[in-house]
Scaffold this motif. Structure first.
Motif, PDB file in Angstrom:
ATOM      1  N   SER A   1       1.706   7.823   2.808  1.00 53.83           N
ATOM      2  CA  SER A   1       2.246   9.183   2.751  1.00 53.83           C
ATOM      3  C   SER A   1       3.150   9.470   3.937  1.00 53.83           C
TER       4      SER A   1
ATOM      5  N   SER B   1      -4.772   0.927 -12.016  1.00 55.55           N
ATOM      6  CA  SER B   1      -5.984   0.984 -11.184  1.00 55.55           C
ATOM      7  C   SER B   1      -7.153   0.410 -11.967  1.00 55.55           C
TER       8      SER B   1
ATOM      9  N   HIS C   1      -4.270   7.311  -7.698  1.00 54.83           N
ATOM     10  CA  HIS C   1      -3.246   7.423  -6.654  1.00 54.83           C
ATOM     11  C   HIS C   1      -1.972   8.087  -7.164  1.00 54.83           C
TER      12      HIS C   1
ATOM     13  N   ASN D   1      -6.450   0.576  -6.350  1.00 55.52           N
ATOM     14  CA  ASN D   1      -5.163   1.053  -6.866  1.00 55.52           C
ATOM     15  C   ASN D   1      -4.034   0.068  -6.578  1.00 55.52           C
TER      16      ASN D   1
ATOM     17  N   GLN E   1       5.688  10.357  -6.474  1.00 50.79           N
ATOM     18  CA  GLN E   1       5.613   8.974  -6.935  1.00 50.79           C
ATOM     19  C   GLN E   1       6.019   8.826  -8.405  1.00 50.79           C
TER      20      GLN E   1
ATOM     21  N   GLU F   1      -2.874  11.958  -7.020  1.00 49.23           N
ATOM     22  CA  GLU F   1      -2.856  12.472  -5.646  1.00 49.23           C
ATOM     23  C   GLU F   1      -1.441  12.681  -5.131  1.00 49.23           C
ATOM     24  N   ASN F   2      -0.482  11.973  -5.681  1.00 51.51           N
ATOM     25  CA  ASN F   2       0.898  12.045  -5.187  1.00 51.51           C
ATOM     26  C   ASN F   2       1.846  12.542  -6.274  1.00 51.51           C
TER      27      ASN F   2
ATOM     28  N   CYS G   1      -3.829   7.064 -13.237  1.00 53.48           N
ATOM     29  CA  CYS G   1      -4.317   6.414 -12.013  1.00 53.48           C
ATOM     30  C   CYS G   1      -4.616   7.463 -10.939  1.00 53.48           C
TER      31      CYS G   1
ATOM     32  N   LYS H   1       0.843  -1.193   0.000  1.00 50.85           N
ATOM     33  CA  LYS H   1       0.000   0.000   0.000  1.00 50.85           C
ATOM     34  C   LYS H   1       0.876   1.240   0.000  1.00 50.85           C
ATOM     35  N   ILE H   2       0.400   2.279  -0.667  1.00 46.97           N
ATOM     36  CA  ILE H   2       1.141   3.542  -0.683  1.00 46.97           C
ATOM     37  C   ILE H   2       0.871   4.282   0.611  1.00 46.97           C
TER      38      ILE H   2
END
Length: 649
Positions: free
Chosen positions: A487, A560, A543, A571, A551, A546-547, A541, A484-485
């Motif tokens: 933060s 995803s 995710h 994701n 990333q 968002e990053n 994707c 899992k990613i």
């Protein structure tokens, strides 16, 4: 109407470029240094357009730039933009380089300065390269202004772009120089051990060089080897005492003879003719005639005498071994040497001007001072070895030379970095290996080019693609562990995802580190395949959006799936490119789409190749026709057919 619109557009474009040129022409003359700097910066950017360049030069704008350089009162950033804009304008060939003043040439020689910005030095080197290549008169002016010591110092910096520009100017000087100047330049480079430095710090340490540097190294190699051209195009002069002595030294180095002074002229001539015949000269009474052909001319004599003096044992062994064989199995040293020297000249392109786009340099050239002679010493022994492997006779001479040429070219194409490495590789590539390579290449060519084989490949593709699809689905059923990613700066959690055996549901859930293959029942969350709306990859994707920035390294591994009217997504970050390809292919199969990964294409090619080879085993050495044989016309009658009705009665 369309043509009228097109002409109006062109007129508008010319008007726009003229207005822009006028504004920048005024801007670079502004008393405000900021306006002047911005105008020069914009000028450097737009000068690549030839229409603008014509408009600006028509206003004598290039002379303003020359004046700025000659005054040399500007800050480095302004000077950089000025030189860049000037270079872009001159590249269009509208104005001749020869119109430049000696003051400008002195000022632009910024490479002599030690504290100037590297970017200014790069553009200065670029300008001087163009000036040198444009005319011989500018070559002499640049040659006076620039110090070779400082130019060479730019080859010894870590800035690769500055290094490349310095090499480009050096190559321009070498190419434009006359014969005497070129000899002097090479003498200076040898004194500074430039060849060794290039080999150690540019070729060997970096492992690979850029395309532009590769071209400059190719040019340096070509120009240096072309210094041998005069010898290659000069035949042996029988009246030249030095050449005659060199020729007789070949005989004296291997044969022990009586004191020739005590022999009569007839006896001495007879003895010399006999020994020259053993050396492999075709015209043993006057061996100088064998060296009358150009090329290779005197270069063949040079290589033979170098081999005899540098490696006397190998030379004696070659000659004595062959002189003791039967005449038809003898490998003639002189004839072989002359032809081998010619072959090496052709392979190394001695006598040919360097190509403008060539980049095929040999690292071994920079590792060895006398490349041609040392290559000859290795290859003449290789020739003798190949002659024995082929059990050749005098009639097979041309065939042996073809094999030797192939051995040399194949070995050089692998870019050996030392003579020892070249020697090991070329000797390992024996005659049987050459035959195997030829056979493999022939079969490969037939397989890829024969229309029936191409048609067979197309027929096999659907079956093999289905095999790959099943493998992908099986992999999804087995499942994969993902991270899992997070933060936060802590250990990422693990989760597992797998496809149900009936291919209808994706099961997933969090797992512990030690878990290998969790059961479907232990994975609490699930997504029906029927609810999956789309597969997204890379920056599309959620995710990854968002990053942003953080990333970027994971973009190639991210994918995803969206479901439930695209409001939700699951994701993934694959642990490797292989897992990414397997999962994206498998999900595309579930969605009824085509697989598109590079892994799928590679596997399909491997399976096709294997299947084709199996299908064609019975056709080995059988030529495959391009078209199917014609179907014969039906017979005029079928009376020859057995009448079964008569038999039943």
């Amino acid at each position: 109407m369309d043509n009228l619109t097109w002409y109006l557009d062109l007129d508008y474009l010319d008007l726009f470029q003229g207005r822009c040129a006028e504004d920048l022409y005024k801007g670079i003359q502004s008393s405000d240094s900021g306006v002047r700097c911005e105008s020069l910066k914009e000028l450097a950017a737009v000068s690549t357009d030839i229409t603008f360049a014509q408009e600006f030069i028509s206003r004598d704008g290039h002379s303003l730039l020359v004046q700025i350089v000659e005054d040399a009162n500007e800050v480095p950033m302004v000077m950089l933009h000025t030189l860049t804009a000037f270079m872009e304008l001159m590249d269009h060939g509208i104005v001749s380089w020869e119109n430049l003043s000696s003051v400008f040439i002195k000022k632009v020689s910024f490479v002599n300065g030690k504290l100037l910005d590297a970017s200014i030095q790069q553009v200065s080197l670029d300008i001087m390269e163009s000036m040198v290549l444009s005319s011989s008169s500018l070559f002499h002016q640049i040659r006076k202004e620039i110090t070779l010591d400082q130019l060479i110092s730019h080859l010894q910096v870590s800035n690769q772009l500055l290094q490349t520009k310095a090499m480009a100017l050096l190559m321009a000087l070498l190419q434009t120089a006359g014969e005497t100047d070129r000899q002097d330049l090479f003498a200076f480079l040898e004194k500074k051990n430039m060849r060794q430095y290039i080999y150690k710090n540019i070729i060997h340490s970096s492992g690979s060089v850029g395309d532009e540097m590769a071209h400059h190294l190719y040019v340096l190699q070509s120009v240096r080897l072309n210094l041998l051209e005069p010898r290659m195009k000069t035949p042996l002069d029988s009246f030249n005492q030095e050449q005659r002595e060199a020729l007789h030294s070949l005989r004296q180095a291997v044969f022990e003879t009586e004191s020739e002074g005590s022999l009569s002229n007839e006896r001495r001539r007879s003895l010399c003719a006999k020994e020259f015949k053993k050396l492999g000269f075709s015209n043993n009474s006057n061996p100088g005639q064998d060296l009358g052909r150009t090329p290779p001319g005197l270069l063949a004599l040079d290589t033979m005498t170098y081999f005899a003096s540098r490696y006397p044992d190998a030379y004696s062994r070659f000659v004595l071994e062959n002189s003791s064989r039967e005449d038809k199995h003898e490998c003639p040293f002189a004839r072989s040497s002359i032809q081998l020297t010619l072959t090496l000249c052709e392979i190394l392109r001695i006598g040919e001007p360097p190509s403008e786009t060539g980049s095929n340099y040999h690292p071994i050239f920079f590792a060895q001072d006398r490349l041609l002679e040392e290559l000859f010493c290795i290859c003449i022994q290789l020739l003798n070895k190949t002659w024995k492997e082929m059990r050749a006779t005098q009639e097979d001479f041309d065939k042996v030379m073809q094999v030797v040429r192939e051995q040399i070219t194949r070995t050089l194409s692998s870019k050996p970095t030392s003579l020892e490495l070249f020697k090991n590789k070329v000797n390992a590539l024996n005659y049987s290996e050459i035959l195997k390579l030829r056979q493999t290449e022939r079969l490969h060519q037939e397989e890829t080019l024969a229309p029936p084989v191409l048609e067979l490949k197309e027929r096999l593709k659907p079956e093999l693609l289905e095999l790959i699809r099943q493998q992908r689905l099986n992999r999804l059923c087995h499942g994969t562990l993902f991270r899992k990613i997070s933060s936060r700066r802590r250990q990422d959690k693990l989760w597992y995802c797998r496809l149900s055996p009936n291919h209808k549901v994706l099961h997933y859930g969090d797992v512990e580190e030690e878990t290998e293959t969790p059961s479907i029942e232990s994975l609490q969350d699930k997504i029906p395949v029927a609810d999956i709306k789309a597969l997204l990859t890379g920056k599309d994707c959620p995710h990854m959006k968002e990053n942003k920035g953080k990333q970027t390294k994971m973009l190639d591994l991210a994918f995803s799936i969206t479901y439930d009217v695209e409001e939700y997504s699951l994701n993934f970050i694959a642990s490797s490119r292989t897992d990414f390809c397997l999962w994206t292919d498998g999900l595309n199969v579930l969605l009824g789409k085509e697989m598109s990964s590079e892994a799928m294409r590679s596997e399909l090619e491997i399976l096709l190749s294997m299947e084709i080879k199996l299908r064609l085993l019975d056709l080995e050495n059988v030529p495959i026709p391009d078209t199917a044989p014609p179907i014969p016309k039906p017979p005029s009658n079928f009376n020859f057919c057995y009448d079964f009705s008569q038999a039943e009665q």
